[in-house]
Design a protein around this motif. Structure first.
Motif, short mmCIF file in Angstrom:
data_model
loop_
_atom_site.label_atom_id
_atom_site.label_comp_id
_atom_site.label_asym_id
_atom_site.label_seq_id
_atom_site.Cartn_x
_atom_site.Cartn_y
_atom_site.Cartn_z
N TYR A 282 12.95 5.39 32.06
CA TYR A 282 13.14 6.64 31.12
C TYR A 282 12.95 7.78 31.83
O TYR A 282 11.88 8.06 32.34
N SER A 315 8.50 14.70 28.67
CA SER A 315 9.00 13.61 29.26
C SER A 315 8.59 13.26 30.75
O SER A 315 8.26 14.44 31.24
N ALA A 347 17.92 3.69 34.06
CA ALA A 347 17.81 2.56 33.27
C ALA A 347 17.50 1.38 34.00
O ALA A 347 16.66 0.55 33.49
#
Length: 350
Positions: A282, A315, A347
């Protein structure tokens, strides 16, 4: 001076053979060997692969809100008072809210799958078994077995279910990366519940980006509701994809079908069997494709890469100093051609 027309023996032979073939075509007398070179016979593949293809039926309990149930009962009583026919209701149908375990309205679905292992692991689409309270697998020998959901991954649309059986026929997994555009392929599934239906066509394109996580194989094989989860098979009898979706403007087949490459599906299936879920990297960014105008503005030689539109607060991307407007051209040494590549490469990072 007269001109003499001559054919050397080789030319004459070719002309005669071509004329003979044309006559045989017209008379319907072309040898079987010549016909087989033009149109493949799939019957042997069906015999080989068909026993490992299964029909999947699902049932999902639908909970009726209490207010809606009461309203339905009031309407029925109103109809009865004025002599209006009321459809028969099932005995034991729930009154009030909720649905009991063994009764109540059910939402049913149908799909396909194929057996990966002799002890009963079955590969299918996640959307076939999504939300199901009951999954029934029907084998080609007509046995019906309850299946347990091992895991489903919505992003790749791959799921694995398990049936309790032994010595089951299994498919042979091929190399989807080695498949070629133009080669013949075959699908087996249960369109509209019609079990073990066989259709065939060719691979129309590879690496087709439809907005999903995985690039798909495009074919012109006839795929309809119920085919989902079934195998796409090459002429060597190997599964190279999972039939998963179609492009349609009316809900039916329009000559464009898509399959998940088996190489990607097996990787997902292995993770589902190991832990019941798939772990992905992620980053926390919203990427977009680089247009020709953007490439010229920032001095790129060509429109290649992904431009970051925004960064999620807190993030990993923000912590690493990534900002809106940044351009990503590589991830872990691999080229990023477009935004979809960035999503897939990130991913794949564990």
């Amino acid at each position: 001076m007269p001109v003499e027309n001559r054919l050397i023996p080789a030319q004459a032979s070719r002309l005669l053979s071509g004329t003979t073939l044309a006559l045989m075509l017209a008379l319907g007398q072309v040898p079987a060997s010549a016909q087989s070179r033009e149109l493949p016979d799939f019957s042997e593949l069906v015999d080989r692969v068909g026993p490992a293809v299964v029909n999947i039926r699902t049932a999902e309990k639908v909970k009726v809100p209490e207010g809606q149930a009461e309203l339905n009962e009031q309407m029925q009583e109103f109809f009865r008072r004025f002599g209006i026919p009321v459809p028969n209701q099932r005995r034991g149908a729930p009154r009030g809210g909720g649905t009991p375990d063994d009764d109540g309205p059910l939402r049913r679905g149908v799909g396909s799958g194929f057996i990966l292992s002799a002890d009963g692991y079955v590969l299918t689409n996640a959307h076939v078994v999504q939300g199901a309270d009951e999954v029934i697998v029907t084998l080609t020998d007509k046995r019906e077995l309850k299946a347990k959901l091992i895991g489903a991954d919505q992003r790749s649309d791959v799921a694995v279910v398990k049936i309790e059986a032994t010595a089951l026929p299994v498919v042979k997994v091929g190399d989807s990366n080695a498949s070629k555009v133009g080669e013949w392929v075959m699908a087996i599934g249960s369109p509209f519940g019609l079990e073990n239906t066989v259709t065939a066509g060719i691979i129309s394109a590879k690496q087709r980006d439809t907005g999903d996580l995985l690039p798909l194989i495009q074919t012109d094989v006839a795929i309809n509701p119920g085919n989902s989860g079934g195998p796409l098979v090459n002429m060597r009898g190997e599964v190279i994809g999972i039939n998963s979706q179609i492009y349609s403007q009316n809900g039916g087949y329009m000559g464009i079908s898509f399959a998940i490459p088996i190489a990607d599906a097996i990787r997902v299936a292995d993770e589902l069997r190991a832990g019941g879920r798939v772990v992905r990297g992620y980053l926390g960014v919203l990427p977009d494709d680089i247009t020709k105008e953007i490439a010229e503005a920032i001095g790129l030689g060509k429109a290649q890469g992904a431009v970051i539109r925004s960064v999620v607060a807190g993030s990993p991307a923000e912590k690493a100093g990534v900002e809106g407007g940044d351009v990503v051209t590589h991830v872990d040494g691999k080229v990023v051609d477009k935004a979809a590549d960035l999503r897939r490469l990130v991913a794949s990072v564990k």
